[in-house]
Design a protein around this motif. Sequence first.
Motif, PDB file in Angstrom:
ATOM      1  N   ARG A  29      12.427 -17.830   5.595  1.00  0.00           N
ATOM      2  CA  ARG A  29      13.640 -18.471   5.039  1.00  0.00           C
ATOM      3  C   ARG A  29      14.838 -17.608   5.411  1.00  0.00           C
ATOM      4  NH1 ARG A  29       9.835 -18.908   1.178  1.00  0.00           N
ATOM      5  NH2 ARG A  29       9.053 -21.039   0.971  1.00  0.00           N
ATOM      6  N   ARG A  75      19.938 -28.712  -2.294  1.00  0.00           N
ATOM      7  CA  ARG A  75      18.860 -28.827  -3.302  1.00  0.00           C
ATOM      8  C   ARG A  75      17.881 -29.921  -2.868  1.00  0.00           C
ATOM      9  NH1 ARG A  75      21.790 -29.717  -7.726  1.00  0.00           N
ATOM     10  NH2 ARG A  75      21.753 -27.529  -8.361  1.00  0.00           N
ATOM     11  N   GLU A 121      13.759 -29.626  -0.594  1.00  0.00           N
ATOM     12  CA  GLU A 121      12.554 -30.154  -1.260  1.00  0.00           C
ATOM     13  C   GLU A 121      11.760 -31.060  -0.342  1.00  0.00           C
ATOM     14  OE1 GLU A 121      13.879 -31.653  -5.011  1.00  0.00           O
ATOM     15  OE2 GLU A 121      13.829 -29.597  -5.816  1.00  0.00           O
ATOM     16  N   VAL A 155       9.251 -27.042   2.999  1.00  0.00           N
ATOM     17  CA  VAL A 155       8.554 -26.363   1.907  1.00  0.00           C
ATOM     18  C   VAL A 155       8.155 -24.936   2.287  1.00  0.00           C
ATOM     19  CG1 VAL A 155       6.425 -26.391   0.517  1.00  0.00           C
ATOM     20  CG2 VAL A 155       7.813 -28.452   0.740  1.00  0.00           C
ATOM     21  N   SER A 156       7.706 -24.746   3.549  1.00  0.00           N
ATOM     22  CA  SER A 156       7.265 -23.386   3.885  1.00  0.00           C
ATOM     23  C   SER A 156       8.302 -22.580   4.659  1.00  0.00           C
ATOM     24  CB  SER A 156       5.926 -23.418   4.604  1.00  0.00           C
ATOM     25  OG  SER A 156       6.039 -24.298   5.682  1.00  0.00           O
ATOM     26  N   LEU A 164      18.136 -21.501  -7.232  1.00  0.00           N
ATOM     27  CA  LEU A 164      17.255 -22.575  -6.762  1.00  0.00           C
ATOM     28  C   LEU A 164      15.942 -22.004  -6.214  1.00  0.00           C
ATOM     29  CD1 LEU A 164      17.430 -25.618  -6.385  1.00  0.00           C
ATOM     30  CD2 LEU A 164      18.523 -25.243  -4.171  1.00  0.00           C
ATOM     31  N   LEU A 165      16.068 -20.983  -5.378  1.00  0.00           N
ATOM     32  CA  LEU A 165      14.859 -20.389  -4.781  1.00  0.00           C
ATOM     33  C   LEU A 165      14.011 -19.718  -5.853  1.00  0.00           C
ATOM     34  CD1 LEU A 165      16.248 -18.924  -1.419  1.00  0.00           C
ATOM     35  CD2 LEU A 165      15.044 -21.076  -1.793  1.00  0.00           C
ATOM     36  N   SER A 191      13.754 -20.519  -8.905  1.00  0.00           N
ATOM     37  CA  SER A 191      13.068 -21.528  -9.729  1.00  0.00           C
ATOM     38  C   SER A 191      11.820 -22.065  -9.029  1.00  0.00           C
ATOM     39  CB  SER A 191      14.017 -22.675 -10.082  1.00  0.00           C
ATOM     40  OG  SER A 191      14.229 -23.469  -8.923  1.00  0.00           O
ATOM     41  N   LYS A 192      11.757 -21.891  -7.711  1.00  0.00           N
ATOM     42  CA  LYS A 192      10.587 -22.370  -6.953  1.00  0.00           C
ATOM     43  C   LYS A 192       9.653 -21.205  -6.602  1.00  0.00           C
ATOM     44  CE  LYS A 192      13.287 -25.845  -4.485  1.00  0.00           C
ATOM     45  NZ  LYS A 192      12.602 -27.031  -5.031  1.00  0.00           N
ATOM     46  N   GLN A 236      10.413 -18.878  -4.593  1.00  0.00           N
ATOM     47  CA  GLN A 236      10.581 -18.606  -3.151  1.00  0.00           C
ATOM     48  C   GLN A 236      11.575 -17.468  -2.963  1.00  0.00           C
ATOM     49  OE1 GLN A 236      11.888 -22.380  -1.506  1.00  0.00           O
ATOM     50  NE2 GLN A 236       9.856 -23.264  -1.656  1.00  0.00           N
TER      51      GLN A 236
END
Length: 208
Positions: free
Chosen positions: A2, A68, A72, A77-78, A98-99, A101-102, A104
């Motif tokens: 990322r 956002r 998704e 995703v990866s 945001l990251l 919360s996932k 990531q």
Amino acid sequence: MRLIFVGPPGAGKGTQAKVICDKYGIPQVSTGDMLRAAKKEGRLPAELIQKMDAGGLVPDEVVIDLIRRRIEEPDAVSGFLLDGFPRTVPQAEALGELLASKGQRLNGVIALTVDKNLLMERAVLRRTDKRTGQIYHLKYKPPPPDADLEHRADDHEDKVRNRIDVYERMTADLLPFYEKAGMLERVDGVGEVAEVTQRVLAAIEKRK
Ligand code: AP5
């Protein structure tokens, strides 16, 4: 993987992003491209078109919402490469939340640096093929004769000057923000495209 690409208009973010995304098999997520696509399809409100065409930034909440939803999608995703987002500290903070919360994390932020006097020439002489999205330059990367060329509304000299000014006032603050977080890699964006790619790859390798 990322990644974020930051840099002034014409620094070569889009050009380098395409090569890097092919190499790592990740999508290029460009808020500029997404906004231009929305404009073409008649989905962008008139006041935002005006802002973009004049070289200003669109409101943070608009681009945060675009990102956002985009990250998704299954292909992101990866991993992904964000090209032109974040551009302000509030956008960077929203991305961080945001990251988180996932669950990531970002690998790193690549800041392409290019002298101001070169930026104008790069942007004003840029042309894009409408059919393929390929980026050309009338001097450094001449398009083939059958290309269906487009000159971006914000690539005229006065608009580019404004974009550089907006970058210096609003986006340059991101560099200390990410530097403090230990995420920043500065890469010299001057030289042949392939030469710059090698520098970008070396910076990414450090962040793997
Ligand atoms: P955006 O589309 O992101 O534009 P930008 O950041 O100004 O960047 P550019 O696309 O101009 O340049 P680039 O660095 O990608 O350079 P490129 O590779 O094409 O944003 C447009 C607008 O959308 C903004 O102004 C704003 O209104 C809005 N927006 C977008 N994101 C936003 C956000 N997060 N928040 C708020 N508003 C947002 O290269 C340029 C030229 O140079 C090309 O012709 C290329 O062939 C040539 N070139 C590239 N590398 C080299 C090299 N090494 N040597 C010689 N020529 C080169």
